[in-house]
Design an enzyme around this catalytic site. Structure first.
Site, PDB file in Angstrom:
ATOM      1  N   SER A 115       6.251  10.059   9.553  1.00 20.51           N
ATOM      2  CA  SER A 115       6.004  11.488   9.714  1.00 20.51           C
ATOM      3  C   SER A 115       7.340  12.206   9.739  1.00 20.51           C
ATOM      4  O   SER A 115       8.384  11.585   9.961  1.00 20.51           O
ATOM      5  CB  SER A 115       5.277  11.721  11.045  1.00 20.51           C
ATOM      6  OG  SER A 115       5.293  13.090  11.394  1.00 20.51           O
ATOM      7  N   TYR A 168       3.272  10.346  20.168  1.00 19.39           N
ATOM      8  CA  TYR A 168       3.190  10.344  18.698  1.00 19.39           C
ATOM      9  C   TYR A 168       4.588  10.194  18.085  1.00 19.39           C
ATOM     10  O   TYR A 168       4.786   9.389  17.166  1.00 19.39           O
ATOM     11  CB  TYR A 168       2.524  11.642  18.227  1.00 19.39           C
ATOM     12  CG  TYR A 168       2.308  11.726  16.730  1.00 19.39           C
ATOM     13  CD1 TYR A 168       1.224  11.087  16.130  1.00 19.39           C
ATOM     14  CD2 TYR A 168       3.185  12.433  15.917  1.00 19.39           C
ATOM     15  CE1 TYR A 168       1.024  11.170  14.756  1.00 19.39           C
ATOM     16  CE2 TYR A 168       2.993  12.514  14.538  1.00 19.39           C
ATOM     17  CZ  TYR A 168       1.907  11.885  13.970  1.00 19.39           C
ATOM     18  OH  TYR A 168       1.717  11.961  12.611  1.00 19.39           O
TER      19      TYR A 168
HETATM   20  P1  NAP Z   1      -6.852  12.115   9.860  1.00 19.13           P
HETATM   21  O1  NAP Z   1      -7.359  13.083   8.863  1.00 19.13           O
HETATM   22  O2  NAP Z   1      -7.076  12.388  11.307  1.00 19.13           O
HETATM   23  O3  NAP Z   1      -7.425  10.657   9.488  1.00 19.13           O
HETATM   24  C1  NAP Z   1      -7.119   9.565  10.299  1.00 19.13           C
HETATM   25  C2  NAP Z   1      -7.660   8.306   9.654  1.00 19.13           C
HETATM   26  O4  NAP Z   1      -7.386   7.192  10.509  1.00 19.13           O
HETATM   27  C3  NAP Z   1      -9.156   8.365   9.450  1.00 19.13           C
HETATM   28  O5  NAP Z   1      -9.496   7.771   8.226  1.00 19.13           O
HETATM   29  C4  NAP Z   1      -9.696   7.533  10.615  1.00 19.13           C
HETATM   30  O6  NAP Z   1     -10.920   6.928  10.242  1.00 19.13           O
HETATM   31  C5  NAP Z   1      -8.584   6.484  10.768  1.00 19.13           C
HETATM   32  N1  NAP Z   1      -8.547   5.934  12.128  1.00 19.13           N
HETATM   33  C6  NAP Z   1      -8.214   6.584  13.284  1.00 19.13           C
HETATM   34  N2  NAP Z   1      -8.342   5.764  14.331  1.00 19.13           N
HETATM   35  C7  NAP Z   1      -8.783   4.572  13.850  1.00 19.13           C
HETATM   36  C8  NAP Z   1      -9.121   3.331  14.443  1.00 19.13           C
HETATM   37  N3  NAP Z   1      -9.047   3.136  15.776  1.00 19.13           N
HETATM   38  N4  NAP Z   1      -9.543   2.325  13.646  1.00 19.13           N
HETATM   39  C9  NAP Z   1      -9.639   2.510  12.306  1.00 19.13           C
HETATM   40  N5  NAP Z   1      -9.321   3.648  11.686  1.00 19.13           N
HETATM   41  C10 NAP Z   1      -8.904   4.678  12.448  1.00 19.13           C
HETATM   42  O7  NAP Z   1      -5.261  11.934   9.699  1.00 19.13           O
HETATM   43  P2  NAP Z   1      -4.365  12.118   8.392  1.00 19.13           P
HETATM   44  O8  NAP Z   1      -3.818  13.492   8.393  1.00 19.13           O
HETATM   45  O9  NAP Z   1      -5.080  11.613   7.199  1.00 19.13           O
HETATM   46  O10 NAP Z   1      -3.150  11.163   8.745  1.00 19.13           O
HETATM   47  C11 NAP Z   1      -2.913   9.954   8.060  1.00 19.13           C
HETATM   48  C12 NAP Z   1      -1.535   9.428   8.456  1.00 19.13           C
HETATM   49  O11 NAP Z   1      -0.531  10.354   8.065  1.00 19.13           O
HETATM   50  C13 NAP Z   1      -1.372   9.240   9.973  1.00 19.13           C
HETATM   51  O12 NAP Z   1      -0.629   8.079  10.219  1.00 19.13           O
HETATM   52  C14 NAP Z   1      -0.599  10.470  10.395  1.00 19.13           C
HETATM   53  O13 NAP Z   1       0.136  10.246  11.560  1.00 19.13           O
HETATM   54  C15 NAP Z   1       0.283  10.679   9.173  1.00 19.13           C
HETATM   55  N6  NAP Z   1       0.760  12.057   9.040  1.00 19.13           N
HETATM   56  C16 NAP Z   1      -0.100  13.077   8.770  1.00 19.13           C
HETATM   57  C17 NAP Z   1       0.397  14.364   8.637  1.00 19.13           C
HETATM   58  C18 NAP Z   1      -0.479  15.547   8.309  1.00 19.13           C
HETATM   59  O14 NAP Z   1       0.039  16.672   8.268  1.00 19.13           O
HETATM   60  N7  NAP Z   1      -1.761  15.367   8.061  1.00 19.13           N
HETATM   61  C19 NAP Z   1       1.771  14.612   8.806  1.00 19.13           C
HETATM   62  C20 NAP Z   1       2.602  13.543   9.101  1.00 19.13           C
HETATM   63  C21 NAP Z   1       2.104  12.265   9.210  1.00 19.13           C
HETATM   64  P3  NAP Z   1     -12.207   6.749  11.188  1.00 19.13           P
HETATM   65  O15 NAP Z   1     -12.278   7.923  12.109  1.00 19.13           O
HETATM   66  O16 NAP Z   1     -13.335   6.646  10.203  1.00 19.13           O
HETATM   67  O17 NAP Z   1     -11.949   5.450  11.892  1.00 19.13           O
END
Ligand code: NAP
Length: 261
Positions: A146, A159
């Protein structure tokens, strides 16, 4: 030249494939030719993604599991390796966040974030690397960091700690696994609209405030991670390991001051 980016005959496992950034990344891996294994808890959403991939002419398998369950990760990866015969690419994308003041936060919350964001990434990457090493064909580990792998953010200490740990873990795996032709790299997104920051995007002025500190003056679109992912997953990045690639519209490489100079 496009051959360089092809994932034909490869097997890729991606966590967090049910929604958010993981969904388009999973589809991108499949579109590049990989048999893509979709991991998350929500089996129905994973089945939707699988069906979309298959309808587009790709190959996909669902592997519903909770990343807090070590046994499920280990047995799931071993079963997939047995069924599909190989694992070439491990994308550790699933992640969680929680906003809590440092002085008013509970350890349970800290542990949960470290468990999903760091420990599960390690277990998954470790299991996949064992299959890659045994196959003798090398492999790719791609972990999601991130913007907050590098800079701190108030009320996000757990985080931030987890995302910095991802960088250390990835570099250490790169250092050790290079001799097996297994690379390990981090993709570090800036701001993208997904569920993870839903609590922010609803706040008046938040979207615009992020635009204001981002040289490209906008949020990222989840599909905009796909190009970097395919680069890191393919032969195109054959000699690239231990790196962090920021996909953030320039936010980490600029200092923005509210007043014009
Ligand atoms: P998101 O929309 O909240 O999706 C999170 C994903 O993780 C979902 O598919 C969820 O699936 C899965 N997940 C969460 N807890 C889980 C568990 N205990 N077991 C299995 N699966 C689990 O988040 P995102 O924005 O796509 O983020 C993806 C990655 O990018 C993360 O590592 C985040 O820190 C990083 N990131 C995101 C951003 C941003 O702006 N969006 C910025 C920087 C970094 P289920 O609920 O179906 O299990």
């Amino acid at each position: 030249m496009l051959e360089l980016f092809s994932l034909k005959d490869k097997v890729a496992i991606i966590t967090g494939a049910s929604r958010g950034l993981g969904r388009p990344m999973a589809k991108g891996l499949a579109a590049a030719g990989a048999h893509t294994v979709l991991v998350a808890r929500d089996a129905a959403k994973l089945a939707e993604v699988r069906d979309e991939i298959i309808a587009a002419g790709g190959q996909a398998t669902v592997l519903p599991l909770d990343l807090m369950d070590e046994g499920a990760i280990r047995s799931g990866v071993r079963r997939i390796a047995g069924e599909l015969g190989r694992i070439d690419i491990s994308v550790n994308n699933a992640g969680i966040i929680n906003w809590q003041p440092v002085l008013d936060s509970d350890l349970e919350d800290f542990e949960r974030i470290m468990e999903v964001n760091v420990k599960a990434t390690f277990i998954m990457a470790q299991e996949c690397a064992a299959v890659m090493r045994a196959g003798g064909r090398g492999g790719r580990i791609i972990n999601l960091g991130s913007l907050l792998s590098t800079v701190g953010r108030a009320r996000l200490h757990a985080y931030c700690a987890s995302k910095s740990a991802i960088v250390g873990l990835t570099r250490a795996m790169a250092a050790e696994l290079g001799r097996d032709n297994i690379t390990a790299n981090v993709i570090a997104p800036g701001y993208f609209v997904t569920d993870i920051n839903a609590s922010l995007t609803g706040r008046p002025g938040y979207i615009e405030a992020v635009n204001g500190v981002t040289p490209m003056e906008r949020w990222g679109r989840p599909e905009e991670l796909v190009g970097t992912l395919i680069y890191l997953a393919s032969a195109a990045s054959g000699f690239v390991t231990g790196q962090v690639i920021n996909v953030d519209g320039g936010i980490q490489s600029s200092f923005t001051f509210q007043l014009a100079a």
